[in-house]
Enzyme design. Structure first.
Site, PDB file in Angstrom:
ATOM      1  N   TYR A   1     109.327 -15.487  -9.091  1.00  0.00           N
ATOM      2  CA  TYR A   1     109.341 -14.181  -9.753  1.00  0.00           C
ATOM      3  C   TYR A   1     108.615 -14.241 -11.086  1.00  0.00           C
ATOM      4  O   TYR A   1     107.858 -13.330 -11.437  1.00  0.00           O
ATOM      5  CB  TYR A   1     110.790 -13.723  -9.958  1.00  0.00           C
ATOM      6  N   TRP A   2     108.847 -15.306 -11.861  1.00  0.00           N
ATOM      7  CA  TRP A   2     108.212 -15.428 -13.176  1.00  0.00           C
ATOM      8  C   TRP A   2     106.694 -15.485 -13.051  1.00  0.00           C
ATOM      9  O   TRP A   2     105.973 -14.950 -13.890  1.00  0.00           O
ATOM     10  CB  TRP A   2     108.732 -16.677 -13.886  1.00  0.00           C
ATOM     11  N   HIS A   3     106.202 -16.117 -12.002  1.00  0.00           N
ATOM     12  CA  HIS A   3     104.752 -16.221 -11.822  1.00  0.00           C
ATOM     13  C   HIS A   3     104.108 -14.919 -11.339  1.00  0.00           C
ATOM     14  O   HIS A   3     102.885 -14.839 -11.241  1.00  0.00           O
ATOM     15  CB  HIS A   3     104.420 -17.337 -10.836  1.00  0.00           C
ATOM     16  N   GLY A   4     104.910 -13.917 -11.045  1.00  0.00           N
ATOM     17  CA  GLY A   4     104.329 -12.634 -10.658  1.00  0.00           C
ATOM     18  C   GLY A   4     105.030 -11.949  -9.507  1.00  0.00           C
ATOM     19  O   GLY A   4     104.920 -10.741  -9.328  1.00  0.00           O
TER      20      GLY A   4
ATOM     21  N   VAL B   1     111.208 -19.181 -10.297  1.00  0.00           N
ATOM     22  CA  VAL B   1     109.842 -19.670 -10.496  1.00  0.00           C
ATOM     23  C   VAL B   1     108.848 -18.694  -9.860  1.00  0.00           C
ATOM     24  O   VAL B   1     107.836 -18.317 -10.466  1.00  0.00           O
ATOM     25  CB  VAL B   1     109.656 -21.083  -9.897  1.00  0.00           C
TER      26      VAL B   1
END
Length: 370
Positions: A332-335, A330
């Site tokens: 990593y996916w958000h940035g 979560v």
């Protein structure tokens, strides 16, 4: 009254909605209803072609090519039917969005930053859809492979109501519901549309009222008012922020959910009001239907990370590990910025502490004492 300018997400999507996206969604609705009325059997392909055309119109031929390339690579890797390989491919594709040289090259494709950000947000969400298709492909037997063709992957990836910002519906749900042919009633669909528009308009008015009168985000971006506020006031500000977040996503996910209903699909449930949640663990355990925080990505991580890694059915260490992996993805996916890793670690810690306390309280002597 001027609005609070500090909530980038709300301002960004409302601006895009007014300019083009709402018109393209209206076009999707028209194509969908006509195809359901006249050529129900070919509805998935009509909607796929429309989604590809809308993508080309908004993101240009280069943006369209990037999304098509991601889908093609994901499909090719899925042919090996190895979940580990699929995950590796997905993480590599996701990591390309963080490479400075690639970012600069993509920025040059567009005249404004907003157009580049639209590509960035869209590709990020498409990565989840490609991963969902690929993992479902790996998990199904040879008899079901025919329903997981590249054409169906394109129909899934380019389905326009969920194209730019979600919400996420896994591929199996999408394909089963899209294949199902139901009796079409224009009158019923019209009543669903009218009621849905009224509800979304009410939520939008409430969100606009909050952003024009409460200035929650402006207060958070200024240190002196926060230092001067009491703990009760800070708690109230925190609650106000998550309540605005909730209302905002009722609008942002309410619109695609309404279009899914009009297409004869069952949309993912809208987030539950955070004021009704009293258990930290319960909020994350019910992420498939009721979570508010990171609502889009959590539906994905629950099905494709938490459960396959053992989840609550494994040992204590296994549960800790699967929960940690979920929050890591979560973040990593958000940035992958440092504050997101802190956020993920604190959420993981919150779940662990609450579960630990529950286990202690379930011991017989403690139960007797209570």
């Amino acid at each position: 009254i001027p609005q609070d300018p500090m909530d980038f997400e709300w301002s960004y999507w409302i601006e895009w909605g007014r300019e083009r996206i709402l018109w393209l969604l209206a076009g999707h609705l028209l194509v969908s209803q006509v195809s359901r009325l006249l050529v129900e059997k070919y509805k998935p392909w009509c909607l796929m072609v429309y989604g590809m055309a809308a993508c080309w119109l908004l993101l240009g031929i280069k943006g369209f090519a990037v999304i098509l390339l991601h889908a093609t690579i994901s499909f090719a890797v899925a042919q090996f039917q190895l979940s580990f390989l699929t995950w590796l491919c997905s993480l590599i594709l996701l990591s390309t969005l963080r490479i400075p040289a690639v970012e600069e090259a993509k920025r040059k494709w567009y005249d404004t930053e907003n157009e580049y950000y639209l590509l960035l947000f869209t590709v990020s969400v498409r990565c989840l859809f490609c991963t969902s298709f690929s993992l479902e492909y790996c998990w199904h037997g040879p008899a079901q492979k025919s329903s997981h063709s590249f054409l169906w992957m394109l129909a899934y990836v380019f389905y326009y109501p969920m194209f730019h910002n979600g919400p996420l519906m896994n591929f199996d749900e999408f394909s089963k519901q899209m294949r199902r042919q139901e009796a079409f009633s224009l009158k019923t669909n019209l009543s669903i549309l009218i009621v849905g528009i009224i509800r979304i308009f009410f939520w939008w008015c409430l969100a606009e009222l909050m952003i024009h009168l409460m200035y929650i985000h402006a207060l958070y971006s200024s240190v002196p008012p926060l230092e001067a506020a009491s703990y009760w006031a800070l708690g109230g500000l925190a609650l106000a922020q998550v309540l605005f977040f909730y209302v905002k996503y009722l609008v942002l996910y309410g619109v695609p959910a309404l279009l899914l209903q009009m297409d004869g699909l069952k949309p993912p449930a809208l987030p539950c009001c955070v004021s009704l949640m009293h258990s930290f663990t319960k909020m994350w355990r019910l992420i498939s239907v009721k979570s508010l925080i990171a609502f889009l990505i959590c539906r994905f991580t629950y099905r494709y990370i938490y459960v396959p890694m053992g989840g609550s059915q494994s040992s204590l260490l296994g549960t800790l590990f699967s929960t940690a992996l979920t929050f890591a993805f979560v973040s990593y996916w958000h940035g992958g910025q440092s504050y997101l890793w802190y956020w993920g670690a604190l959420n993981w810690l919150g779940v662990i502490v609450e579960n630990g306390v529950k286990r202690i309280l379930s011991i017989s002597p403690i139960q007797d004492l209570i």
